[in-house]
Write an enzyme that holds these catalytic residues in place. Structure first.
Site, PDB file in Angstrom:
ATOM      1  CD  GLN A 189      -2.535   1.189   2.701  1.00  0.00           C
ATOM      2  OE1 GLN A 189      -1.883   1.011   3.728  1.00  0.00           O
ATOM      3  NE2 GLN A 189      -3.833   1.419   2.713  1.00  0.00           N
ATOM      4  N   GLY A 190       0.553   2.184  -0.904  1.00  0.00           N
ATOM      5  CA  GLY A 190       1.281   3.450  -0.943  1.00  0.00           C
ATOM      6  C   GLY A 190       0.349   4.612  -0.638  1.00  0.00           C
ATOM      7  CD  GLU A 228     -12.795  -7.419   5.749  1.00  0.00           C
ATOM      8  OE1 GLU A 228     -13.326  -7.779   6.805  1.00  0.00           O
ATOM      9  OE2 GLU A 228     -13.187  -7.811   4.628  1.00  0.00           O
ATOM     10  CG  ASN A 233      -6.526   4.472  18.347  1.00  0.00           C
ATOM     11  OD1 ASN A 233      -6.380   3.999  17.217  1.00  0.00           O
ATOM     12  ND2 ASN A 233      -6.654   3.713  19.425  1.00  0.00           N
ATOM     13  CD  GLU A 234      -4.273  10.319  19.010  1.00  0.00           C
ATOM     14  OE1 GLU A 234      -3.948   9.645  18.011  1.00  0.00           O
ATOM     15  OE2 GLU A 234      -3.861  10.033  20.154  1.00  0.00           O
TER      16      GLU A 234
END
Lengths: 401, 349, 401, 349
Positions: free
Chosen positions: A126-127, A244, A384-385
């Site tokens: 993944q880029g 997903e 998570n922020e």
């Protein structure tokens, strides 16, 4: 309401267990159980076993070789596979790239890419992230300029997990520099062996080579590697991230890790008694166990409602936050169990076939590296922020200003 | 009541901080830095004049370890302090001058969560003793010219001096996650010499106490570094078109962390002051400090990684060793749970 | 460095102890110890005893009848008085209003107001907060319009503690509606018996009458009741809030409350043993005790550095945040100790001279009201959220945007 | 696996929620609401058809108590549920129809932190029994027509039915901080009738379990209310020229709280499901739920007060009773510490 599996679900679970018992090589499950570092060949071996059984592509439609499983079946498989110490299925090709191609790709693209994911011909990476665009993913600056039938790509990607195993990379690139941030981005597939693509390893703080930087210098990419429409890539990226969810809460992984932690602290001692009987340690262990039991149900509730309604970004965000917190807490408790023996730094002991004498208890060598490595969970894939921002706006409907 | 360093302490802190910040190279791998540090007075600060030093108070130790923490220096400061303290009046000149290296082998391989307990045995052998046991991990054990080993003899706990070249000594070294090296020390009927005060058990208890306070101050130095490094990063790193330090949520988290760090420093002050004043509840105050350091330290390390984001996940991250060392300090000499329970138990006593 | 009191400080402490032993009426200390509700007369009695000894105005210069004490002396007095269960000195007149008058008032104002604070002729209350201006204090809307030698005041103040005991109120009022928020505010003293001042009680969630609303309708206030310059009131308010830090961390109060909590849980039982020996309760108690011990030193460090340098807003903010958190945690542990007996709601049992049979243990009647009442600590006097803003900008120097 | 309410459960929830939201008046002080609620089927939901009800599963109880929580209704739901459950097949029709009021007196005045233990004694007296003991606080004790009292008899723990008018009964009533009334019940050689299944101890254990699950669901309803009320307030209350709900720091705190509340609901689901499935570890799952409710509930109450600010400090604050009740639930039927320790102990068993 009930939480019991139906007879058909129970039968499915037994089928999964039988498969794992028969087909998961002990060499692999031993490595996973002992937190040894997996090689590319290890992952490929497991992918190929799953593919033979038709269970590699759990979220694809059956016509493309997918399982057609319900979310509950996927959940059962996830938990059973983790409990049996199966290697993870590397998500970049089979769940992430494939999801976008299945939804937004042309028929020709599906035919060109999907079978090669299943048979292992292609390893995708993944880029997305860039040095200046982490949590602010849409701030990316890698450009793709149309030139005849090609795009010319220039820029830099980073945190590319398993880039050193991959022969293909799917990228977010900026195709309209004049447009507003999110609106000038496209989704482009690139062969890693194209001239001008250069990969440099990043060593993580636990000493592991897992992620990479990828540099693009005048890389010529055929325009039919564009997935979907030009400048609509941000939509596809959001779809990919929300799509997903079975694994978002890390229930399978955390359940297996908790079982391992319990086994460790049943033998590790303090003042002549198992550490698991120390009131303060026991309380902290119990808190994590309860949080995970609660999360297992939260996860199922959200999966089932996503099955029947549009997937909610906020649900994903909640599962991501709490799932990564629980997972991290388990790694921290293992580290604490090792105590002073978390300090010796023995990368050699994490390799398969290590025959040296262990230093301290046998789980100790992996305790600190595993803890450190898992700090990434709350940072990557939307920190998570950022997830809390999503909850605040999408679920809590709090005003922007 | 006085929270100021003495003039000597301030000078030592400045020169040590300057040396570690500018000239120190943690990968030198020889004794040049140790000699230079000894000349600066680092070791002398650990001992009072009757033992060849010029310090010896808990606050003298604190001043040194705070600077060590800022620089995550890996020289054998702690082993030297503890070996020397355990030997009491027997402390050799070569230790205080830094010409020979000492390790302090107390922690036992089989007793990972019982930092005060020892299984290694000492039996008399003519004028000397023979030791058998397994110590680990022992920092700086490979480099040590002498090892001070705590053992249980016929009259209880005591310290013994072991020559690493003696028969029955086996040492297996390894690198440590937080820098430097350590190793396992296995003793099999190894000849040794009894050292230290007659009441070995109290001397060792005092040694563990001062060693724990030293760790607390090392942690204070590390926390200050991590706070400042994180704040610096927050001012320059931009996301969403603004410095991440302008996000309210990170501001409030750093505000709470800054309070926690002030509190951790106060805890470390309390511990050193309790020892220097000879307070009867000094052990309890030390446990309060180690508990505070353990919980706050882990939070500071984890928050600094989280706020730095991906860059903090790399081997190259300049504060990586600070974070690792801080986390590991939390689980050496007894972790936060251990010291909280000890704080409770000592109240009843 | 050392934390020991010097011989002269020890002598001072003994002097304070002797005074408290001789002069603090048992009737009052019993009420305070048992968390009974104090009357106006109770406070007046204690103020008058302190004034007789010359110890009422701890932060005033000696020429106006103050003690001239060092911060350490003030700290010692605070801790000893709390340990002896002395009533609090009500701060509005003697520390808050007086601080502003001493610094910014005219000689005539000092002569007019200060002696009457000492001798109890005046009871001052504070008119800062308004219904729309809580954390955002500068958003206040009460107006004072100049009319000859008077101001005409209109508006509403709220959360006025002990307003029902007071005959005077010092207010922040808006004198320039055109100016920027903070710049059009003045500091005005008002007689409560002026026509147009109306007071209405607010009953708090614990059932107590402690705070009030104060309404101003065309209230005519002589212009020489203005303290300092017109439109400079915001500066005085900030000075007032930062000025008096000895008590900000609530060390005396929390130390006394912790001692009381420990006595309670030494007799309260669980499974036949003192609650203080329950490992989980003991751990929570120990955490608070350690936090308070740390805070005691943090407080002293900050007090001493404020003695020698300019007072730091950020230090005050840190002490306010952690001090109020610790104080609240102690009230929560008392509530938990009472368990099911925290539920009976018996306001009568909080009055002096209650002779009824207690319900449950004798400390139980006050446990829940005291816990609920102390929720205010993190809300008032600049909510803890506002304090974190101060730390972020003043100490951490983080950018605004 | 199925997380949907049955059609009957949904209808009951709707009609109960509607009644409590629109017509219920907590200060009525008579039995009109109780009769109306009984007619809606609230009590019938607690019992299976063999006992005159139409429900009886833990999820039937859950549906009712979630609505009670939202409305902080003070009718004797819990006493009725527990008294009826303890009586087993002896449950009187008047209880199920709501024509007579029952209280369940189990908690003992002297055993505030031992919710499972009883000191009250029962001695045989002809065909009946005589009870002596002190129960408290007992909710709804003053209004009760009958009291079910747990006592230790010669064959162990059992339930007994007591007429409040009998000799040796003294009742001292008082208001409760979270609404309604309760009281002390002192029994001095009071005549009583043995009721409930032969194995009284298991019946009482089951009763405590279902009562605890009921409390958990009441808390879930309260938490939903407090979250929604706080979010509403955050949208309308302005400070510094903007809605306080736009401050990032409050947004993130509410996001975490919202996750906690989802988790608390899951814990309550787990507990009800474990009971309904007859799982052997049901008691442990119930402790996990009560622990979760206890810790999360207190946080939800405290955060909702903090974010509302001054207005939440007043008697008039509309959610004041919700907050008080939620906090008090946390320390009834065993507090979070109690259930966490029980969760640990039951794992070993």
């Amino acid at each position: 309401m009930n939480l019991e599996l139906s007879p058909s679900e129970l039968q499915f679970r037994d089928e999964v267990r039988a498969f794992l018992k028969a087909e998961l090589p002990k060499r692999l499950s031993d490595k996973v159980r002992d937190l040894k570092r997996l090689t590319k060949a290890d992952y490929e071996e497991w992918h190929s076993i799953l593919n033979r059984r038709g269970w590699l592509a759990v979220s694809w439609p059956a016509e493309w070789g997918g399982t057609g499983w319900s979310v509950i079946q996927r959940y059962i498989f996830e938990v059973e596979a983790a409990a049996a110490h199966a290697p993870r299925v590397v998500a970049f090709g089979v769940s992430m790239f494939a999801a976008v191609v299945l939804r937004y790709g042309t028929q020709a693209q599906k035919e060109r890419w999907l079978p090669r994911i299943l048979d292992g011909s292609d390893w995708w990476c993944q880029g997305f992230s860039e040095p200046g665009a982490g949590s602010d993913l849409a701030g990316l600056r890698t450009t793709a300029v149309r030139d005849g039938d090609d795009y010319i790509v220039n820029g830099q990607k980073t945190w590319t997990t398993f880039g050193h195993f991959a022969n293909k990379i799917f990228c977010l690139v900026r195709t309209d520099p004049a447009a507003k941030k999110q609106e000038g981005i496209s989704f482009l597939a690139i062969d890693m062996d194209t001239p001008g693509v250069e990969l440099r390893p990043i060593i993580l703080l636990d000493g592991e080579h897992e992620v990479n930087e990828v540099f693009f210098t005048d890389v010529r990419v055929p325009a039919d590697n564009l997935v979907g429409e030009e400048n609509a890539g941000w939509t596809y990226a959001k779809y990919l991230l929300a799509h997903e969810r079975t694994g978002t809460a890390l229930i399978g992984e955390s359940t297996a890790a908790l079982a391992r932690l319990k086994a460790i602290v049943a033998t590790e001692t303090k003042a002549g008694k198992p550490l698991s009987q120390d009131p303060l340690f026991a309380a902290r262990l119990a808190r994590v166990e309860i949080e995970l039991a609660n999360l297992t149900t939260t996860n199922l509730r959200m999966l089932i409602r996503s099955d029947s309604s549009a997937a909610s970004m906020a649900d994903s965000a909640m599962l991501k936050i709490r799932g990564t917190e629980v997972r991290q807490q388990i790694t921290a408790l293992v580290r604490e169990a090792a105590g002073p023996y978390a300090a010796p730094f023995r990368l050699d002991a994490l390799e398969e076939g290590f025959n040296g004498e262990p230093v301290g208890p046998d789980y100790a060598a992996a305790a600190m590296p595993d803890y450190l490595n898992h700090r990434k969970l709350t940072i990557y894939a939307g920190s998570n922020e950022v997830q809390r921002e999503i909850i605040a706006s999408a679920a809590l409907e709090l005003p922007r200003r | 009541m006085n929270f100021d360093l003495s003039e000597e302490q301030r000078l030592l802190a400045d020169s040590l901080g300057g040396y570690l910040g500018k000239r120190y190279d943690r990968d030198a791998g020889d004794r040049t830095h140790w000699s230079a540090l000894a000349e600066l007075g680092v070791i002398g600060a650990f001992f009072d004049p009757t033992r060849g030093g010029f310090g010896g108070s808990a606050f003298d130790v604190a001043v040194v370890f705070e600077q060590i923490g800022r620089a995550v220096a890996i020289e054998p400061f702690l082993g030297t302090l503890m070996a020397g303290t355990a030997m009491g009046d027997d402390v050799p000149e070569a230790l205080v001058t830094g010409t020979e290296l000492f390790a302090f082998a107390h922690q036992e391989a089989a007793l990972r969560h019982d930092p005060d307990t020892v299984l290694t045995t000492a039996v008399p052998d003519g004028a000397g003793w023979r030791l058998t046991g397994h110590k680990g991990p022992v920092r700086g054990i490979e480099q040590a010219d002498h090892i001070v080993v705590t053992s249980i003899g016929p009259t209880g706990l005591a310290s013994f001096l072991v020559d690493p070249a003696s028969e029955g000594v086996s040492i297996r070294g390894y690198p440590m996650i937080d820098g430097g090296r350590g190793g396992e020390l296995v003793l099999d009927n190894t000849p040794a010499r009894l050292v230290g005060p007659k009441d070995g058990a109290s001397a060792i208890a005092r040694t563990l106490m001062i060693g724990t306070v030293a760790l607390c101050w090392e942690a204070v130095g590390i926390m200050d570094h991590l706070r400042d490094a994180t704040l610096d990063y927050m001012r320059i790193r931009t996301q969403f078109g603004r410095a991440i330090g302008s996000f309210q949520v990170l501001q409030h988290r750093m505000a709470d962390l800054a309070i926690d760090i002030e509190q951790a420093r106060s805890a470390a002050i309390n511990a050193a002051a309790a020892i220097d004043a000879g307070r009867r509840d000094a052990a309890r105050v030390v446990s309060a400090a180690k508990y505070t350091i353990g919980t706050t330290g882990t939070r500071v390390a984890e928050e600094s990684i989280q706020i730095h984001g991906g860059i903090a996940m790399t081997w190259e991250f300049p504060s990586s060793l600070h974070a690792k060392r801080l986390i590991q300090i939390g689980q050496e000499h007894g972790d936060a749970d251990h010291h909280l329970a000890r704080f409770v138990a000592l109240a009843a006593a």
